[in-house]
Design an enzyme around this catalytic site. Structure first.
Site, PDB file in Angstrom:
ATOM      1  N   GLY A  55       0.691  -1.434   0.204  1.00  0.00           N
ATOM      2  CA  GLY A  55       0.323   0.103   0.090  1.00  0.00           C
ATOM      3  C   GLY A  55       1.127   0.779  -0.347  1.00  0.00           C
ATOM      4  N   CYS A  82       5.377  -6.577   2.042  1.00  0.00           N
ATOM      5  CA  CYS A  82       5.921  -5.006   2.204  1.00  0.00           C
ATOM      6  C   CYS A  82       4.452  -4.693   3.323  1.00  0.00           C
ATOM      7  CB  CYS A  82       5.357  -4.361   0.094  1.00  0.00           C
ATOM      8  SG  CYS A  82       6.034  -2.946  -0.226  1.00  0.00           S
ATOM      9  N   TYR A  83       3.919  -3.357   2.121  1.00  0.00           N
ATOM     10  CA  TYR A  83       3.114  -2.703   3.805  1.00  0.00           C
ATOM     11  C   TYR A  83       2.825  -3.498   3.718  1.00  0.00           C
ATOM     12  CZ  TYR A  83      -0.123   1.017   5.924  1.00  0.00           C
ATOM     13  OH  TYR A  83      -0.657   1.548   7.001  1.00  0.00           O
ATOM     14  N   HIS A 169       8.121  -7.893  -2.596  1.00  0.00           N
ATOM     15  CA  HIS A 169       6.745  -8.597  -3.626  1.00  0.00           C
ATOM     16  C   HIS A 169       6.825  -9.631  -4.506  1.00  0.00           C
ATOM     17  CE1 HIS A 169       4.867  -4.803  -3.510  1.00  0.00           C
ATOM     18  NE2 HIS A 169       5.829  -4.042  -3.459  1.00  0.00           N
ATOM     19  N   GLU A 171       5.031 -11.378  -5.170  1.00  0.00           N
ATOM     20  CA  GLU A 171       3.747 -11.498  -7.336  1.00  0.00           C
ATOM     21  C   GLU A 171       4.695 -11.353  -7.984  1.00  0.00           C
ATOM     22  OE1 GLU A 171       3.160  -9.602  -4.238  1.00  0.00           O
ATOM     23  OE2 GLU A 171       2.985  -7.570  -4.450  1.00  0.00           O
ATOM     24  N   ASP A 227     -15.060 -12.326 -23.103  1.00  0.00           N
ATOM     25  CA  ASP A 227     -15.760 -11.936 -21.806  1.00  0.00           C
ATOM     26  C   ASP A 227     -17.121 -12.746 -22.324  1.00  0.00           C
ATOM     27  OD1 ASP A 227     -13.851 -11.748 -20.223  1.00  0.00           O
ATOM     28  OD2 ASP A 227     -14.180  -9.607 -20.057  1.00  0.00           O
ATOM     29  N   LYS A 370      -8.922 -12.817 -16.366  1.00  0.00           N
ATOM     30  CA  LYS A 370      -8.918 -13.036 -17.407  1.00  0.00           C
ATOM     31  C   LYS A 370      -8.548 -14.630 -18.109  1.00  0.00           C
ATOM     32  CE  LYS A 370     -10.465 -10.342 -21.104  1.00  0.00           C
ATOM     33  NZ  LYS A 370     -11.128  -9.611 -21.252  1.00  0.00           N
TER      34      LYS A 370
END
Ligand code: XMP
Length: 514
Positions: A55, A82-83, A169, A171, A227, A370
């Site tokens: 964040g 992180c945050y 991070h 991710e 979609d 997606k």
């Protein structure tokens, strides 16, 4: 569906959706919730794990995004990133301070491979760091399990309470073994078995839709995009003839796109969707005449789309259910999930429900990212060229023609774009670029062709690479390909005498020009 659930608590970090996607890649279902979500609600969802995202704030500042210490006493494993890592230590009695220098970029980290978080991770591995603040004193009971040259607590843990914190991070792809770390958390520490799979998703959804719809009538707005196509085919599999799909051609589609959509989903195609095509080009051009302002154009296109759809729905008669191809990022970005801000109003989210009289809305893809929607599309046997189509904005070429939209300009941009796409495919680059298109700038300039002076439009080519479409880099297309596209556009498309390539990344640019 009683799936194992991991909750991602969003503190406004730019990678919140990436965290969730990486967890899903471990075959574990997860959802994103704002940090303001009530603790009782979280408890009631019975998650098997909780992840706190990064964040923008400093956790020691007044008014910073925070969480209750009770979150760490639920007996549920928590991983702070992180945050989130700083906050966990701050809330539990450690200290977080501003570092002398910001640590940013790819950084070598030394990990303690005996920590369950780092099982199977190389002792020295590269991670992505981005922080000003650092954990200067860990909360009582915690021990450091990773360090970098500048960061004494790159990761720490309190295994007795199942609490883990990572300063970097995991991710993002730059953290080379990040996926393994997240896998270790959700599959190892949280004990998830990995019951989130796309092949079972189709079967479960078909059964659930059948039960919900009964013998009701279902209406779907089909755009030909990934979609809505996947949603329509899923519905057709579930309820067959009870479904009607309306495809509105607003005259702002790519060259030949209307016919291509009709060829796949229309009466000559492989599906039974009760496909209705509405050719509404002239209506849209009429409404757009004299309009320059991007948000106004978006609004007009969105509203006219709704009017056309509404008229068709009335012709059909009774409608019990309306299908929408909403996907999870739409849910998060429209503010229902996490903490992110809205930059452009995307008309394809919402709007339709108000114009049709129906009992209930069906959003079968509402929980999917997606890449998961694409997997479902392949499961359903939808052709690959549709499943892997690049995104195309709802307002279509309306936002790729800068300034006023006219039929003549639509034709120019369609022809230029078709050439660009053809050459990109010929160069074998189409699957490597996330999104690429031609846009018509509103600039006219002087040129010379043959012996004649010209005063014509400039076409801009755009190509970007991105993971999440929230940030993007301009693609380095080989010069020869750009030259070929340029010369073909100039030679083959009337009223164009200049071709420009847009090098802007996002931010500060956006992907579309409007
Ligand atoms: P921007 O231009 O905001 O685009 O960087 C990010 C992604 O969103 C698409 N986009 C839209 N999609 N309606 C849509 O359905 C819109 O009004 C719209 N504007 C942008 C864009 O193509 C890119 O993939």
């Amino acid at each position: 569906m009683n799936k194992e659930l991991v909750i991602v608590i969003d503190f406004g970090g730019q990678y919140n959706q990436l965290v969730a996607r990486r967890v899903r890649e471990c075959s574990v279902y997860c959802e994103i919730y704002s940090y303001k979500t009530d603790l009782n609600k979280i408890r009631a969802m019975k998650p098997k794990g909780i992840i706190l995202t990064g964040g923008p704030s400093s956790c020691y500042e007044e008014g910073a995004a925070t969480c209750s210490p009770e979150l760490f006493e639920l007996g549920i494993p928590v991983l702070g990133l992180c945050y989130g890592a700083q906050l966990m230590n701050h809330v539990l009695g450690g200290k977080v301070e501003r570092a002398a220098v910001r640590e940013y970029g790819k950084t070598e980290v030394e990990v303690d491979a005996s920590s369950p978080l780092f099982a199977g991770v190389s002792p020295k591995t590269v991670c992505w760091m981005s922080h000003f603040d650092y954990i200067s004193r860990m909360a009582p009971g915690f021990e450091a399990v990773a360090v970098t040259a500048n960061c004494p607590v790159a990761a720490c843990q309190c295994p007795d309470r199942q609490l883990y914190a990572i300063q970097f991070h995991p991710e993002v792809l730059h953290t080379v073994e990040g996926s393994k770390m997240l896998y270790n958390f959700v599959r190892g520490i949280c004990g998830c078995s990995g019951d989130w799979r796309m092949d079972s998703f189709v079967g479960e959804q078909v059964a659930a839709i059948r039960e919900k719809v009964g013998n009701g009538r279902v209406l779907c707005a089909l755009s030909g995009g990934v979609d809505s196509s996947v949603a329509a085919v899923l519905l057709s599999k579930a309820v067959g003839e009870q479904l009607t799909c309306v495809f509105v051609d607003h005259g702002l589609l790519r060259k030949n796109e209307g016919d291509e959509v009709e060829a796949v989903f229309g009466p000559q195609g492989n599906y039974h969707l009760n496909f209705i095509r509405v050719n509404a080009q002239e209506r849209f051009y009429g409404k757009l005449a004299g309009v320059w302002e991007p948000e106004k154009k978006r609004k007009i296109i969105g509203e006219e789309f709704i009017r056309v759809f509404e008229e068709e729905a009335k012709k059909i008669g009774r409608v019990d259910f309306l299908v929408q191809g909403t996907i999870y990022p739409d849910v998060v970005e429209s503010g229902l999930g996490g903490e992110s801000a809205v930059i452009k109003s995307h008309h394809n989210v919402g709007g339709l429900p108000d114009c049709v009289d129906f009992r209930e809305i069906i959003e079968p893809l509402r929980n999917l990212f997606k890449d998961e929607v694409r997997k479902v599309g392949l499961e359903l046997g939808i052709p690959e060229h549709l499943v892997f189509r690049q995104p195309f904005p709802g307002p279509g070429l309306g936002v790729r023609i800068i300034g006023e939209v006219t039929a003549e300009k639509v034709k120019i941009v369609q022809d230029a774009d078709a050439i660009y796409r053809e050459e990109i495919a010929r160069a074998g680059l189409d699957r490597d670029i996330s999104q690429y298109f031609a846009a018509l700038t509103n600039m006219r300039s002087v040129g010379v062709m043959g012996d004649e002076r010209t005063y014509d439009y400039a076409v801009a080519l755009r190509a970007v690479n991105t993971i999440d479409f929230m940030t993007a880099e301009s693609t380095q297309i080989p010069w020869e390909v750009l030259q070929k596209v340029t010369s073909r556009i100039i030679n083959e498309v009337s009223h164009v005498n200049r071709v420009l390539y847009d090098l802007t990344s996002k931010p500060p640019g956006t992907i579309e020009f409007e």
